[in-house]
Scaffold this active site. Structure first.
Site, PDB file in Angstrom:
ATOM      1  CD  GLU A 120     -17.318  -0.721   1.307  1.00  0.00           C
ATOM      2  OE1 GLU A 120     -16.303  -1.385   1.545  1.00  0.00           O
ATOM      3  OE2 GLU A 120     -17.275   0.496   1.078  1.00  0.00           O
ATOM      4  NE  ARG A 143     -11.464 -10.462   1.543  1.00  0.00           N
ATOM      5  CZ  ARG A 143     -10.727  -9.627   2.288  1.00  0.00           C
ATOM      6  NH1 ARG A 143      -9.665  -9.051   1.769  1.00  0.00           N
ATOM      7  NH2 ARG A 143     -11.052  -9.369   3.526  1.00  0.00           N
ATOM      8  N   GLY A 187       3.951  -3.425   6.170  1.00  0.00           N
ATOM      9  CA  GLY A 187       4.434  -2.815   7.407  1.00  0.00           C
ATOM     10  C   GLY A 187       5.864  -3.163   7.765  1.00  0.00           C
ATOM     11  CG  ASP A 202      -9.396  -1.903  -1.270  1.00  0.00           C
ATOM     12  OD1 ASP A 202     -10.415  -2.358  -1.818  1.00  0.00           O
ATOM     13  OD2 ASP A 202      -9.403  -1.429  -0.112  1.00  0.00           O
ATOM     14  CD1 TRP A 226     -15.274  -5.149   2.667  1.00  0.00           C
ATOM     15  CD2 TRP A 226     -13.553  -6.142   1.637  1.00  0.00           C
ATOM     16  NE1 TRP A 226     -14.666  -4.199   1.884  1.00  0.00           N
ATOM     17  CE2 TRP A 226     -13.601  -4.782   1.237  1.00  0.00           C
ATOM     18  CE3 TRP A 226     -12.565  -6.957   1.105  1.00  0.00           C
ATOM     19  CZ2 TRP A 226     -12.695  -4.228   0.335  1.00  0.00           C
ATOM     20  CZ3 TRP A 226     -11.662  -6.398   0.216  1.00  0.00           C
ATOM     21  CH2 TRP A 226     -11.731  -5.055  -0.164  1.00  0.00           C
ATOM     22  CG  ASP A 266     -16.368   5.342  -0.929  1.00  0.00           C
ATOM     23  OD1 ASP A 266     -15.274   4.765  -0.921  1.00  0.00           O
ATOM     24  OD2 ASP A 266     -17.220   5.185  -1.833  1.00  0.00           O
TER      25      ASP A 266
END
Length: 486
Positions: A189, A235, A252, A328, A380, A437
């Site tokens: 994470e 990032r 999307g 991911d 993140w 998770d």
């Protein structure tokens, strides 16, 4: 440095929690097999094409130990083979059911070809699991491999002893599977607490990822952390969010295949996104040609975005700069059907646009190392702090995990001599309960009941084993885990 627009690093983070033996649909092993078929196989396919061309330092790939364990596990390999067989049958049924619609009939045929290819890959290259496939890519220099803590815990909330044990166990696991101990990790994470760089240095970790805001947005170079020699990369959200953000991104677009709409009679996804407010029943059939046209536009848009960003950073800093985009792995193929094709096209188009494409190590070799930095507590996740994993919605889980660690560390010392398989399993259950998770899924209200149940089951198994009443379970991802090392 040689003359380039600048340097681009793509980092992919491959992770799923331990799902084997814990249900199937809608959450459980089905999640693993979908990601395996639609993301891991296609991404490896494109990396192998680069390897066959002699390309080196294509991207940086993180594979968490708990995912690697599942992709090597005989039970998972066998059940994935069955799953692929069912995929073939579903596609064949769809070709009959959809015979009257040209687009849907073509989609069924494409699904059958994809299922056949996946089955052939599993029966040949993947027949001994993921590790031999992954090792060939590492040995060829095609990728830089990142490791991580064993079960992907949110490290800032761990007791230092548990944190150290989880990290060393994970690094050892990767070394056993691949033959190389990773020099870098994907911090789960991107979770960071001040001082963790000392833990990394002690474990031999030389570099890790943080999110852009941790560096106050200046991600144009890697930085050593504090007084250590450990390097962090941030990032670049201006570029990364072009693809996928909490609110928008390429997947999307109305032309792409819709992830959420199922034809339940065949278990396939027949629609394109069409529009965000369109009901599933009203969505248009998926049209690959339309999707391909959109994909070309999005490849060009991303390349233009990277080049523009690098030129802006050069003007600002007076030197070639670095852009790190991290995602991911499961986004590419599983969540975004067209993702693998986009990924390969971008990795080929960026060098043609004058951008150096390399790994995190390659970026350091190219000179992208800036001044030391003091990092804040960060992640993140939402708010770029720890709220997803220690917020009000999961306060009870945080308390339970703290108490679990206290009980774990209060166990009497192990008897000298041989390993104790019961004690090894006890520690394994504790690590599985501490996976990040579970809190994420609760905070995001994504299969929250499943997540709470998983955390509770592993904690209850730990307590039963500690009390001398438990039995060994099927959850044994790390055969080398030695409780005496805790």
């Amino acid at each position: 440095m040689s003359e380039h627009e600048g340097t681009f690093c793509l980092v992919l983070h491959s992770h799923l929690p331990w799902l084997a033996h814990h249900g199937s649909w809608p959450v459980g092993e089905e999640w693993l097999y979908q990601a395996w078929a639609h993301s891991y196989l296609p991404v490896v396919d494109l990396l192998r094409r680069f390897a066959d061309e002699g390309k080196r330092d294509v991207l940086t790939l993180g594979v968490t130990p708990v995912l690697a364990a599942q992709l090597d596990d005989p039970y998972c390999l066998r059940n994935f083979h069955h799953w692929l067989g069912h995929w073939q049958l579903r596609a064949r049924h769809a070709s009959t059911l959809w015979s009257g619609d040209p687009l849907l009939r073509s989609l069924a045929a494409a699904e059958h070809l994809a299922a056949d290819h996946a089955c052939e890959e599993l029966e040949t290259r993947w027949r001994h699991g993921f590790s031999p496939v992954l090792r060939s890519l590492v040995d060829a220099g095609t990728i830089e491999l990142l490791g991580g803590p064993a079960t992907h815990p949110f490290q800032p909330l761990l007791d230092p002893r548990v944190r150290t044990f989880a990290l060393r166990t994970g690094l050892t696991d990767t070394q056993l599977r691949i033959g190389h101990r990773p020099a870098g990790i994907w911090a789960p994470e991107c979770g960071y607490a001040p001082g963790m760089e000392a833990d990394y240095a002690a474990a031999g970790v030389q570099r890790f990822l943080v999110d852009g805001p941790s560096l106050r947005g200046d991600t144009s170079a890697a930085r050593t952390v504090g007084s250590s020699d450990v390097v962090c990369f941030g990032r670049d959200l201006e570029v990364t969010y072009r693809v996928w953000s909490p609110k928008a991104g390429y997947p999307g677009h109305g032309s792409y295949r819709d992830f959420h709409t199922w034809a339940h009679e065949v278990g396939l996804k027949p629609s394109r996104v069409t529009g965000k407010q369109i009901e599933p029943a009203d969505k248009a059939p998926y049209d690959p040609a339309l999707a391909a046209d959109t994909l070309r536009l999005h490849v060009k848009d991303f390349v233009d975005t990277v080049v523009t960003r690098l030129r802006s950073l050069r003007e600002q800093h007076g030197r070639e700069s670095l852009v790190v985009a991290a995602y991911d792995t499961e986004l590419f193929g599983h969540w975004w059907h067209e993702g693998p094709a986009w990924l390969e096209a971008v990795l080929r188009a960026l060098p043609e646009a004058g951008v150096r494409v390399t790994t995190l190590q390659g970026a350091l070799d190219a000179g992208h190392l800036g001044a030391p930095v003091e990092l804040p507590a960060s992640s993140w996740g939402s708010g770029k702090d720890w709220r997803v994993w220690d917020g009000e919605q999961v306060a009870d889980m945080v308390t339970a995990n703290t108490e679990l660690q206290r009980r774990l560390l209060a166990l009497p010392p192990a008897a000298p001599g041989h390993r104790d398989p019961v004690r090894d399993q006890l520690v394994t259950e504790a690590l599985l309960a501490l996976s990040s998770d579970w809190a994420f899924m609760v905070t995001k209200d994504s299969a929250a009941d499943y997540a709470r149940r998983r955390a509770r089951v592993h904690t209850e198994r730990f307590d039963a084993l500690a009390g001398g009443h438990g039995t060994r379970s099927d959850d044994r991802p790390f055969g080398h885990l030695d409780a005496r090392d805790l």
